[in-house]
Design a protein around this motif. Structure first.
Motif, PDB file in Angstrom:
ATOM      1  N   PHE A 152       0.952  -1.231   0.018  1.00 36.63           N
ATOM      2  CA  PHE A 152       0.136   0.035   0.001  1.00 36.63           C
ATOM      3  C   PHE A 152       0.847   1.249  -0.197  1.00 36.63           C
ATOM      4  CE2 PHE A 152      -1.665   3.356   2.567  1.00 36.63           C
ATOM      5  CZ  PHE A 152      -2.953   3.756   1.976  1.00 36.63           C
ATOM      6  N   ALA A 153       2.077   1.289   0.839  1.00 38.95           N
ATOM      7  CA  ALA A 153       2.629   2.404   0.820  1.00 38.95           C
ATOM      8  C   ALA A 153       3.523   2.859  -0.099  1.00 38.95           C
ATOM      9  CB  ALA A 153       3.768   2.245   1.984  1.00 38.95           C
ATOM     10  N   ILE A 154       4.201   1.645  -0.877  1.00 35.71           N
ATOM     11  CA  ILE A 154       4.751   1.646  -2.172  1.00 35.71           C
ATOM     12  C   ILE A 154       3.971   2.358  -3.242  1.00 35.71           C
ATOM     13  CG2 ILE A 154       4.850  -0.430  -3.193  1.00 35.71           C
ATOM     14  CD1 ILE A 154       8.143  -0.092  -3.361  1.00 35.71           C
ATOM     15  N   THR A 155       2.608   1.598  -3.319  1.00 33.47           N
ATOM     16  CA  THR A 155       1.957   2.153  -4.542  1.00 33.47           C
ATOM     17  C   THR A 155       1.244   3.737  -4.166  1.00 33.47           C
ATOM     18  OG1 THR A 155       0.937  -0.002  -4.434  1.00 33.47           O
ATOM     19  CG2 THR A 155      -0.295   1.599  -5.404  1.00 33.47           C
ATOM     20  N   LEU A 156       1.263   3.984  -3.039  1.00 40.44           N
ATOM     21  CA  LEU A 156       0.988   5.321  -2.634  1.00 40.44           C
ATOM     22  C   LEU A 156       2.231   6.251  -3.140  1.00 40.44           C
ATOM     23  CD1 LEU A 156      -1.010   7.486  -1.339  1.00 40.44           C
ATOM     24  CD2 LEU A 156      -0.024   7.123   0.814  1.00 40.44           C
ATOM     25  N   PHE A 325      14.697   3.540 -19.830  1.00 44.05           N
ATOM     26  CA  PHE A 325      13.712   2.487 -20.152  1.00 44.05           C
ATOM     27  C   PHE A 325      14.074   0.973 -19.360  1.00 44.05           C
ATOM     28  CE2 PHE A 325      12.330  -1.038 -23.006  1.00 44.05           C
ATOM     29  CZ  PHE A 325      11.062  -1.157 -22.753  1.00 44.05           C
ATOM     30  N   SER A 326      15.375   0.631 -19.382  1.00 43.37           N
ATOM     31  CA  SER A 326      15.698  -0.540 -18.487  1.00 43.37           C
ATOM     32  C   SER A 326      15.489  -0.074 -17.179  1.00 43.37           C
ATOM     33  CB  SER A 326      17.028  -0.935 -18.867  1.00 43.37           C
ATOM     34  OG  SER A 326      17.197  -1.353 -20.240  1.00 43.37           O
ATOM     35  N   GLY A 327      15.820   0.772 -16.839  1.00 45.90           N
ATOM     36  CA  GLY A 327      15.602   1.418 -15.160  1.00 45.90           C
ATOM     37  C   GLY A 327      13.995   1.160 -14.741  1.00 45.90           C
ATOM     38  N   VAL A 328      13.127   1.728 -15.899  1.00 44.13           N
ATOM     39  CA  VAL A 328      11.941   1.514 -15.637  1.00 44.13           C
ATOM     40  C   VAL A 328      11.181   0.337 -15.349  1.00 44.13           C
ATOM     41  CG1 VAL A 328       9.480   1.823 -16.814  1.00 44.13           C
ATOM     42  CG2 VAL A 328      11.141   3.888 -16.677  1.00 44.13           C
ATOM     43  N   LEU A 329      11.930  -0.896 -16.330  1.00 42.50           N
ATOM     44  CA  LEU A 329      11.494  -2.134 -15.983  1.00 42.50           C
ATOM     45  C   LEU A 329      11.938  -2.757 -14.685  1.00 42.50           C
ATOM     46  CD1 LEU A 329      12.197  -3.394 -19.646  1.00 42.50           C
ATOM     47  CD2 LEU A 329      10.086  -2.854 -18.494  1.00 42.50           C
ATOM     48  N   VAL A 330      12.722  -2.121 -13.917  1.00 35.70           N
ATOM     49  CA  VAL A 330      12.918  -2.597 -12.640  1.00 35.70           C
ATOM     50  C   VAL A 330      11.732  -2.732 -11.559  1.00 35.70           C
ATOM     51  CG1 VAL A 330      14.494  -2.734 -10.618  1.00 35.70           C
ATOM     52  CG2 VAL A 330      15.379  -2.412 -12.794  1.00 35.70           C
ATOM     53  N   PRO A 331      11.250  -1.627 -11.315  1.00 31.28           N
ATOM     54  CA  PRO A 331      10.117  -1.617 -10.528  1.00 31.28           C
ATOM     55  C   PRO A 331       8.668  -2.072 -11.097  1.00 31.28           C
ATOM     56  CG  PRO A 331      10.387   0.518 -11.058  1.00 31.28           C
ATOM     57  CD  PRO A 331      11.601  -0.278 -11.580  1.00 31.28           C
ATOM     58  N   LEU A 332       8.663  -2.105 -12.464  1.00 29.84           N
ATOM     59  CA  LEU A 332       7.649  -2.685 -13.044  1.00 29.84           C
ATOM     60  C   LEU A 332       7.417  -4.214 -13.236  1.00 29.84           C
ATOM     61  CD1 LEU A 332       5.253  -2.071 -15.075  1.00 29.84           C
ATOM     62  CD2 LEU A 332       6.734  -2.287 -16.925  1.00 29.84           C
ATOM     63  N   LEU A 333       8.544  -4.732 -13.377  1.00 33.21           N
ATOM     64  CA  LEU A 333       8.629  -6.328 -13.209  1.00 33.21           C
ATOM     65  C   LEU A 333       8.750  -7.022 -12.004  1.00 33.21           C
ATOM     66  CD1 LEU A 333      11.274  -7.073 -15.996  1.00 33.21           C
ATOM     67  CD2 LEU A 333       8.905  -7.099 -16.215  1.00 33.21           C
ATOM     68  N   THR A 334       9.366  -6.179 -10.933  1.00 34.45           N
ATOM     69  CA  THR A 334       9.529  -6.671  -9.580  1.00 34.45           C
ATOM     70  C   THR A 334       8.691  -6.283  -8.662  1.00 34.45           C
ATOM     71  OG1 THR A 334      11.103  -4.762  -9.091  1.00 34.45           O
ATOM     72  CG2 THR A 334      12.162  -6.840  -9.838  1.00 34.45           C
ATOM     73  N   LEU A 335       7.799  -5.093  -8.707  1.00 32.63           N
ATOM     74  CA  LEU A 335       7.005  -4.761  -7.848  1.00 32.63           C
ATOM     75  C   LEU A 335       5.722  -4.503  -8.730  1.00 32.63           C
ATOM     76  CD1 LEU A 335       9.097  -1.870  -5.826  1.00 32.63           C
ATOM     77  CD2 LEU A 335       8.415  -4.511  -5.160  1.00 32.63           C
ATOM     78  N   GLY A 336       5.478  -4.414  -9.617  1.00 35.08           N
ATOM     79  CA  GLY A 336       4.211  -4.120 -10.622  1.00 35.08           C
ATOM     80  C   GLY A 336       4.040  -2.634 -10.349  1.00 35.08           C
ATOM     81  N   LEU A 337       5.118  -1.632 -10.274  1.00 36.38           N
ATOM     82  CA  LEU A 337       4.829  -0.381 -10.044  1.00 36.38           C
ATOM     83  C   LEU A 337       5.241   0.225 -11.275  1.00 36.38           C
ATOM     84  CD1 LEU A 337       5.865   0.232  -6.567  1.00 36.38           C
ATOM     85  CD2 LEU A 337       3.448   0.306  -7.339  1.00 36.38           C
ATOM     86  N   PRO A 338       4.219   1.327 -12.084  1.00 37.45           N
ATOM     87  CA  PRO A 338       4.944   1.948 -13.251  1.00 37.45           C
ATOM     88  C   PRO A 338       5.537   3.574 -12.874  1.00 37.45           C
ATOM     89  CG  PRO A 338       2.557   2.046 -13.171  1.00 37.45           C
ATOM     90  CD  PRO A 338       3.132   1.107 -11.927  1.00 37.45           C
ATOM     91  N   PRO A 357       2.659  -8.529 -12.897  1.00 40.05           N
ATOM     92  CA  PRO A 357       4.156  -8.085 -12.454  1.00 40.05           C
ATOM     93  C   PRO A 357       4.075  -7.929 -10.882  1.00 40.05           C
ATOM     94  CG  PRO A 357       3.397  -6.584 -14.351  1.00 40.05           C
ATOM     95  CD  PRO A 357       2.143  -7.347 -13.632  1.00 40.05           C
ATOM     96  N   GLY A 358       5.230  -8.300 -10.321  1.00 44.71           N
ATOM     97  CA  GLY A 358       5.512  -8.482  -8.861  1.00 44.71           C
ATOM     98  C   GLY A 358       6.510  -9.433  -8.479  1.00 44.71           C
ATOM     99  N   PRO A 359       6.882  -9.654  -7.377  1.00 39.08           N
ATOM    100  CA  PRO A 359       7.791 -10.689  -6.744  1.00 39.08           C
ATOM    101  C   PRO A 359       7.711 -11.884  -7.466  1.00 39.08           C
ATOM    102  CG  PRO A 359       6.738  -9.408  -4.964  1.00 39.08           C
ATOM    103  CD  PRO A 359       6.012  -9.063  -6.215  1.00 39.08           C
ATOM    104  N   GLN A 360       6.308 -12.429  -7.798  1.00 37.73           N
ATOM    105  CA  GLN A 360       6.130 -13.770  -8.175  1.00 37.73           C
ATOM    106  C   GLN A 360       6.521 -13.942  -9.642  1.00 37.73           C
ATOM    107  OE1 GLN A 360       6.198 -16.334  -5.671  1.00 37.73           O
ATOM    108  NE2 GLN A 360       6.109 -14.522  -4.165  1.00 37.73           N
ATOM    109  N   LEU A 361       6.503 -13.041 -10.333  1.00 40.93           N
ATOM    110  CA  LEU A 361       6.528 -12.942 -11.755  1.00 40.93           C
ATOM    111  C   LEU A 361       7.656 -13.754 -12.423  1.00 40.93           C
ATOM    112  CD1 LEU A 361       5.145 -11.738 -14.283  1.00 40.93           C
ATOM    113  CD2 LEU A 361       7.008  -9.907 -14.304  1.00 40.93           C
ATOM    114  N   PHE A 362       8.922 -13.690 -11.721  1.00 44.51           N
ATOM    115  CA  PHE A 362       9.999 -14.469 -12.147  1.00 44.51           C
ATOM    116  C   PHE A 362       9.780 -15.981 -12.036  1.00 44.51           C
ATOM    117  CE2 PHE A 362      11.768 -10.317 -12.004  1.00 44.51           C
ATOM    118  CZ  PHE A 362      12.878 -10.161 -13.121  1.00 44.51           C
ATOM    119  N   GLU A 363       9.008 -16.309 -11.022  1.00 41.94           N
ATOM    120  CA  GLU A 363       8.834 -17.600 -10.838  1.00 41.94           C
ATOM    121  C   GLU A 363       7.656 -18.193 -11.434  1.00 41.94           C
ATOM    122  OE1 GLU A 363      10.628 -19.700  -9.108  1.00 41.94           O
ATOM    123  OE2 GLU A 363      11.912 -17.895  -8.112  1.00 41.94           O
TER     124      GLU A 363
END
Length: 523
Positions: A152-156, A325-338, A357-363
């Motif tokens: 919630f906090a990181i989305t905010l 752009f590659s930096g943008v993909l880090v929070p997008l893929l790992t946290l689901g945050l644009p 997208p989020g922590p489980q995406l890589f799995e």
């Protein structure tokens, strides 16, 4: 061990992306990105939004995301072409490139400016993709330990930070965010099943499709906004001088003056892309400022060349632009945050295929993620191969009558929405949203917060309610967990970041150079 595992996953991704069909999607994405991105005022967010409805015809998301990655890179480079040749940036991150690039074109060095932009984009894109390769999975593993309060906090934080930094008014930005949150809450409550803001209309029970909102605001509203400024933008590009080679015409001095700005721009672009800072505009202007200051300190024979066609002023910002752009993909893929408008559009593309997208995406979607990362390497190479020898062809796009181009985009956008469900009602809704987006731009209301509110609003609400259920309704849970408290404090501080120039100037007793930090929203 981690490096070996990552290397193995990456090789598997290359094996998938090098499939002839997937390779075709990569080439198609880069080509479409270049063609649309070259058009004045049209950036990667609009380009992807315009083509988003097409993905509904994909049975496999891998091809769609390979194409989107190519579109992003192609559109970002296309913006530099427009900036250099007609001094009209395709997106906000190319504004810094236009300062020196167009001056170089007017001095008969357009090919050199285009070449340093293309090669710098390749260098920065490749280095930043290597960084993405090795940091994304560990960050995803760390994020898997997050709790509902943390999410919630990181989305905010993501919503507030981007809202505070785009546009010229914090109040307008927060109002735009409120509109987005309102649209995101329309429909049935996922927990209670109660109707919310449907106004008795059965068509709104399922809510407003995020694709309709994105196409309406970007593909329709932004095109109307750009078309309304046709008379104020030049029609003819600068003359592209002839030369002996077809590879960009960088002489020995150009290479010597460009390689260091490429590296410095990359170092700036990647981390800034990963934080909620409004996209790539921050690192591009920061790179331009650094190169200008270094030139003065170095005591070059012609320090006044900045502002009159310094090649460093093109090399650094373009590298920072692509590295972001590659930096943008880090929070997008790992946290689901644009962290930018374009990332929000890509998040919507993930949701189309029910991929979260989020922590489980890589799995859960390892093949998709590593194929996407591998496609960035391939897309970079394709972009370099296509751009330098074919510069003359891309220039011809600028000579196509603008009214025909923008009318075609509007027709294509409406057809795309209609193809989703065959409903004229949804086309009408997209048009209404598009007209509203046009007036928002005219009245200086930023668009990016609306998209973030629509996409992240439901997620934020879900995590908020989940945290309260776990804590038996105790609201203090958001402040007793250290990580959540730190993120909330950062969220509050983000509201004051735009006013740093004024605060610093007040402390120093000087006049501020800018009343408020404002950054673009269309990258």
């Amino acid at each position: 061990m981690i490096s070996l595992a990552v290397f193995g996953d990456l090789m598997h991704g290359f094996g998938t992306v090098l499939d002839p069909m997937n390779l075709l999607w990569a080439v198609l994405g880069v080509t479409l990105g270049m063609l649309v991105g070259i058009l004045p005022g049209i950036g990667p967010a609009l380009t992807i939004a315009l083509l988003l409805p097409i993905t509904f015809n994909f049975s496999d998301p891998i091809g769609a995301f390979i194409m989107f990655a190519g579109i992003y890179y192609g559109a970002m480079y296309g913006g530099s072409t427009t900036s250099i040749l007609i001094n009209t940036p395709g997106e906000s991150a190319s504004v810094a490139t236009a300062i020196e690039g167009h001056k170089m074109a007017l001095k008969g060095r357009a090919r050199a400016a285009l070449a340093t932009a293309a090669i710098g984009s390749f260098v920065a894109g490749t280095i930043s993709t290597v960084l993405l390769t090795f940091v994304a999975k560990p960050i995803g593993s760390l994020a898997s330990k997050f709790q509902a309060t943390d999410y919630f906090a990181i989305t905010l934080l993501a919503m507030v930070a981007v809202t505070a930094l785009v546009g010229h008014s914090l109040i307008r930005g927060l109002l735009s965010l409120t509109v987005g949150l309102f649209i995101g809450l329309i429909g049935l409550d996922s927990l209670s099943g109660a109707q919310r803001y449907t106004f008795g209309t059965l068509r709104l029970l399922d809510g407003v499709d995020v694709v309709i909102v994105i196409v309406g605001l970007f593909a329709i509203g932004e095109t109307l906004h750009v078309a309304s400024k046709l008379r104020s933008t030049p029609d003819r590009p600068a003359v592209l001088e002839k030369g002996r080679l077809r590879t960009g015409y960088l002489n020995k001095s150009d290479w010597k003056r460009s390689w260091a700005p490429w590296l410095r721009g990359t170092a700036l672009g990647f981390p800034f892309g990963a934080i909620p800072s409004g996209g790539a505009e921050v690192p591009t202007f920061l790179s331009y400022t650094i190169e200008k200051r270094r030139a003065k300190k170095a005591g070059r024979k012609h320090p006044d060349e900045f502002g009159d066609g310094a090649i460093e002023g093109v090399a650094g910002p373009e590298a920072a632009n692509n590295a972001s752009f590659s930096g943008v993909l880090v929070p997008l893929l790992t946290l689901g945050l644009p962290t930018s408008a374009t990332a929000a559009v890509m998040l919507a593309a993930f949701q189309i295929f029910n991929v979260q997208p989020g922590p489980q995406l890589f799995e859960d979607q390892g093949t998709l993620v590593w194929t996407l990362i591998a496609s960035l390497y391939i897309g970079n190479l394709i972009l370099l191969i296509m751009n330098l020898p074919l510069i003359q062809i891309w220039v011809q796009v600028l000579k196509v009558p603008r009214p025909l181009l923008y009318a075609g985009i509007l027709v294509f956008a409406c057809l795309g929405v209609y193809s989703l469900s065959g409903s004229g009602y949804e086309v009408l809704m997209a048009l209404v949203i598009g007209v509203a987006g046009f007036f928002m731009r005219k009245l200086d209301f930023p668009i990016a917060p609306v998209i973030l509110g629509v996409i992240l609003g439901p997620t934020m609400e879900e995590q908020f309610r989940r945290a309260l259920v776990i804590s038996n309704g105790d609201g203090s849970v958001f402040f007793t967990r250290p990580l959540s408290l730190i993120i909330i404090v950062l969220t509050v501080l983000a509201l004051f970041v735009p006013y740093l120039p004024r605060l610093v100037a007040k402390v120093r007793g000087t006049q501020p150079t800018r009343d408020r930090l404002t950054f673009g929203e269309d990258d």
